[in-house]
Design a protein around this motif. Structure first.
Motif, PDB file in Angstrom:
ATOM      1  N   VAL A  31       0.869  -1.334  -0.034  1.00  0.00           N
ATOM      2  CA  VAL A  31       0.154   0.017   0.122  1.00  0.00           C
ATOM      3  C   VAL A  31       0.717   1.303   0.051  1.00  0.00           C
ATOM      4  CG1 VAL A  31      -1.821   1.361   1.203  1.00  0.00           C
ATOM      5  CG2 VAL A  31      -1.779  -1.219   1.295  1.00  0.00           C
ATOM      6  N   THR A  32       0.242   2.078  -0.970  1.00  0.00           N
ATOM      7  CA  THR A  32       1.282   3.313  -1.085  1.00  0.00           C
ATOM      8  C   THR A  32       0.372   4.490  -0.891  1.00  0.00           C
ATOM      9  OG1 THR A  32       1.242   3.511  -3.425  1.00  0.00           O
ATOM     10  CG2 THR A  32       2.890   2.145  -2.428  1.00  0.00           C
ATOM     11  N   VAL A  33       0.892   5.645  -0.924  1.00  0.00           N
ATOM     12  CA  VAL A  33       0.243   6.948  -1.045  1.00  0.00           C
ATOM     13  C   VAL A  33       1.156   7.634  -1.980  1.00  0.00           C
ATOM     14  CG1 VAL A  33      -0.226   9.304   0.038  1.00  0.00           C
ATOM     15  CG2 VAL A  33      -0.657   7.257   1.536  1.00  0.00           C
ATOM     16  N   LEU A  34       0.540   8.173  -3.262  1.00  0.00           N
ATOM     17  CA  LEU A  34       0.919   8.810  -4.380  1.00  0.00           C
ATOM     18  C   LEU A  34       0.603  10.447  -4.087  1.00  0.00           C
ATOM     19  CD1 LEU A  34       1.065   7.690  -7.749  1.00  0.00           C
ATOM     20  CD2 LEU A  34       0.554   9.954  -7.366  1.00  0.00           C
ATOM     21  N   THR A  35       1.725  11.196  -4.265  1.00  0.00           N
ATOM     22  CA  THR A  35       1.572  12.725  -3.976  1.00  0.00           C
ATOM     23  C   THR A  35       2.115  13.438  -5.103  1.00  0.00           C
ATOM     24  OG1 THR A  35       3.628  12.811  -2.876  1.00  0.00           O
ATOM     25  CG2 THR A  35       1.502  12.163  -1.315  1.00  0.00           C
ATOM     26  N   CYS A  36       1.602  14.693  -5.280  1.00  0.00           N
ATOM     27  CA  CYS A  36       2.229  15.685  -6.223  1.00  0.00           C
ATOM     28  C   CYS A  36       1.767  17.073  -5.573  1.00  0.00           C
ATOM     29  CB  CYS A  36       1.597  15.453  -7.389  1.00  0.00           C
ATOM     30  SG  CYS A  36      -0.161  15.953  -7.499  1.00  0.00           S
ATOM     31  N   THR A  46      -4.335   7.107  -1.893  1.00  0.00           N
ATOM     32  CA  THR A  46      -3.871   5.897  -1.617  1.00  0.00           C
ATOM     33  C   THR A  46      -3.784   5.078  -3.005  1.00  0.00           C
ATOM     34  OG1 THR A  46      -4.574   5.847   0.684  1.00  0.00           O
ATOM     35  CG2 THR A  46      -4.356   3.878  -0.383  1.00  0.00           C
ATOM     36  N   VAL A  47      -2.743   4.151  -3.317  1.00  0.00           N
ATOM     37  CA  VAL A  47      -2.616   3.471  -4.355  1.00  0.00           C
ATOM     38  C   VAL A  47      -1.876   2.186  -4.117  1.00  0.00           C
ATOM     39  CG1 VAL A  47      -1.317   3.317  -6.859  1.00  0.00           C
ATOM     40  CG2 VAL A  47      -2.183   5.414  -5.918  1.00  0.00           C
ATOM     41  N   ASN A  48      -2.653   1.073  -4.354  1.00  0.00           N
ATOM     42  CA  ASN A  48      -2.006  -0.155  -4.046  1.00  0.00           C
ATOM     43  C   ASN A  48      -1.760  -1.048  -5.397  1.00  0.00           C
ATOM     44  OD1 ASN A  48      -4.612  -1.037  -5.055  1.00  0.00           O
ATOM     45  ND2 ASN A  48      -4.621  -3.184  -4.285  1.00  0.00           N
ATOM     46  N   ALA A  49      -1.891  -0.549  -6.708  1.00  0.00           N
ATOM     47  CA  ALA A  49      -1.304  -0.872  -7.672  1.00  0.00           C
ATOM     48  C   ALA A  49       0.188  -0.074  -8.065  1.00  0.00           C
ATOM     49  CB  ALA A  49      -2.480  -0.686  -8.977  1.00  0.00           C
ATOM     50  N   PRO A  91      -4.279   3.902   9.296  1.00  0.00           N
ATOM     51  CA  PRO A  91      -5.178   5.130   9.387  1.00  0.00           C
ATOM     52  C   PRO A  91      -4.862   5.925   8.256  1.00  0.00           C
ATOM     53  CG  PRO A  91      -4.471   4.646  11.457  1.00  0.00           C
ATOM     54  CD  PRO A  91      -3.696   3.788  10.651  1.00  0.00           C
ATOM     55  N   THR A  92      -3.686   6.330   7.841  1.00  0.00           N
ATOM     56  CA  THR A  92      -3.306   7.127   6.900  1.00  0.00           C
ATOM     57  C   THR A  92      -3.704   6.372   5.456  1.00  0.00           C
ATOM     58  OG1 THR A  92      -1.082   7.820   8.013  1.00  0.00           O
ATOM     59  CG2 THR A  92      -1.326   8.236   5.673  1.00  0.00           C
ATOM     60  N   ALA A  93      -3.636   5.229   5.266  1.00  0.00           N
ATOM     61  CA  ALA A  93      -3.975   4.678   4.036  1.00  0.00           C
ATOM     62  C   ALA A  93      -5.529   4.759   3.931  1.00  0.00           C
ATOM     63  CB  ALA A  93      -3.775   3.215   4.046  1.00  0.00           C
ATOM     64  N   ARG A  94      -6.451   4.759   5.042  1.00  0.00           N
ATOM     65  CA  ARG A  94      -7.572   4.878   5.013  1.00  0.00           C
ATOM     66  C   ARG A  94      -8.113   6.241   4.566  1.00  0.00           C
ATOM     67  NH1 ARG A  94     -10.275   0.446   5.970  1.00  0.00           N
ATOM     68  NH2 ARG A  94      -9.239  -1.267   7.217  1.00  0.00           N
ATOM     69  N   SER A  95      -7.641   7.227   5.240  1.00  0.00           N
ATOM     70  CA  SER A  95      -7.704   8.617   5.073  1.00  0.00           C
ATOM     71  C   SER A  95      -7.502   9.134   3.561  1.00  0.00           C
ATOM     72  CB  SER A  95      -6.659   9.388   5.770  1.00  0.00           C
ATOM     73  OG  SER A  95      -6.860  10.740   5.729  1.00  0.00           O
ATOM     74  N   PHE A  96      -6.251   8.767   3.032  1.00  0.00           N
ATOM     75  CA  PHE A  96      -6.133   9.080   1.616  1.00  0.00           C
ATOM     76  C   PHE A  96      -6.929   8.243   0.532  1.00  0.00           C
ATOM     77  CE2 PHE A  96      -2.477  11.185   3.613  1.00  0.00           C
ATOM     78  CZ  PHE A  96      -2.647  12.418   2.839  1.00  0.00           C
ATOM     79  N   ALA A  97      -7.585   7.284   1.246  1.00  0.00           N
ATOM     80  CA  ALA A  97      -8.522   6.410   0.305  1.00  0.00           C
ATOM     81  C   ALA A  97      -9.874   6.932   0.407  1.00  0.00           C
ATOM     82  CB  ALA A  97      -8.391   4.926   0.500  1.00  0.00           C
ATOM     83  N   ASP A  98     -10.380   7.713   1.228  1.00  0.00           N
ATOM     84  CA  ASP A  98     -11.397   7.749   1.471  1.00  0.00           C
ATOM     85  C   ASP A  98     -12.102   9.110   0.573  1.00  0.00           C
ATOM     86  OD1 ASP A  98     -13.931   9.094   2.554  1.00  0.00           O
ATOM     87  OD2 ASP A  98     -13.322   9.187   4.429  1.00  0.00           O
ATOM     88  N   PRO A  99     -13.143   8.547  -0.371  1.00  0.00           N
ATOM     89  CA  PRO A  99     -13.535   9.615  -1.390  1.00  0.00           C
ATOM     90  C   PRO A  99     -14.162  10.957  -0.905  1.00  0.00           C
ATOM     91  CG  PRO A  99     -15.157   7.564  -1.277  1.00  0.00           C
ATOM     92  CD  PRO A  99     -13.813   7.584  -0.126  1.00  0.00           C
ATOM     93  N   VAL A 100     -14.487  10.980   0.361  1.00  0.00           N
ATOM     94  CA  VAL A 100     -15.115  12.460   0.994  1.00  0.00           C
ATOM     95  C   VAL A 100     -13.796  12.849   1.904  1.00  0.00           C
ATOM     96  CG1 VAL A 100     -17.527  11.657   0.619  1.00  0.00           C
ATOM     97  CG2 VAL A 100     -16.156  11.093   2.918  1.00  0.00           C
TER      98      VAL A 100
END
Length: 179
Positions: A31-36, A46-49, A91-100
């Motif tokens: 599990v990753t978080v992709l940022t820019c 959040t990106v798992n691919a 929690p970070t993974a869930r936060s950055f995956a949450d659509p809202v």
């Protein structure tokens, strides 16, 4: 088991999309978080691919849903960073995956981060590794886009076990320090 018995277990799915997702979900992924950073504002998802592609040159890839607002931000620029999450960052993974979720820079207000050396994209300091990338290429793929990044800088952040996603659940890899 005979070949015929094995073949009897293989069947065509009644609901291809949902069964494809369930079948693919049997393969554990990191599990990753992709940022820019776009127009001075940080964005993340959040990106798992995610996978490494090449050692010469150093290339990685991430697969982003085309409907994602954050993906559009990432794809509209020339650089991004990927942080591989530790088992402590569910929690970070869930936060950055949450659509809202909170969007933009506010999404990083409770997460320790620092700018990546080359692109300035946020690197989440609780992760286990990071990759700071320039966009090498993009490739449309159905309802997703494959983003290939040319790695400019990278590094290890901690020795914590990785956060994994499998069977629609987040969990820790076995701790290699305990083996």
């Amino acid at each position: 088991m005979t070949r015929t018995e094995s073949a009897d277990r293989v069947r065509l799915p009644e609901h291809p999309s949902s069964e494809f997702r369930r079948s693919a979900g049997r393969f554990p992924t990191g599990v990753t978080v992709l940022t820019c950073v776009r127009d001075g504002e940080a964005h993340g998802m959040t990106v798992n691919a995610f996978a490494t592609v090449s050692l010469d040159p150093l290339l990685v890839l991430a697969v982003l849903g085309t409907g994602s607002r954050t993906a559009r931000q990432v794809l509209s620029g020339d650089g991004f960073a990927v942080t591989v999450l530790s088992s402590l960052q569910e929690p970070t993974a869930r936060s950055f995956a949450d659509p809202v979720r909170t969007r933009g820079g506010a999404a990083f207000s409770t997460v320790a981060h620092a700018p990546a050396p080359r692109t300035g994209s946020p690197v989440l300091l609780g992760g286990i590794a990071y990759f700071d990338c320039l966009v090498e290429s993009t490739h449309p793929a159905g309802d997703h886009t494959i983003l290939v990044g040319a790695v400019q800088t990278f590094g290890m952040l901690s020795e914590e076990p990785a956060l994994l996603f499998s069977r629609s659940r987040l969990g820790a890899e076995p701790d290699p320090r305990l083996s």
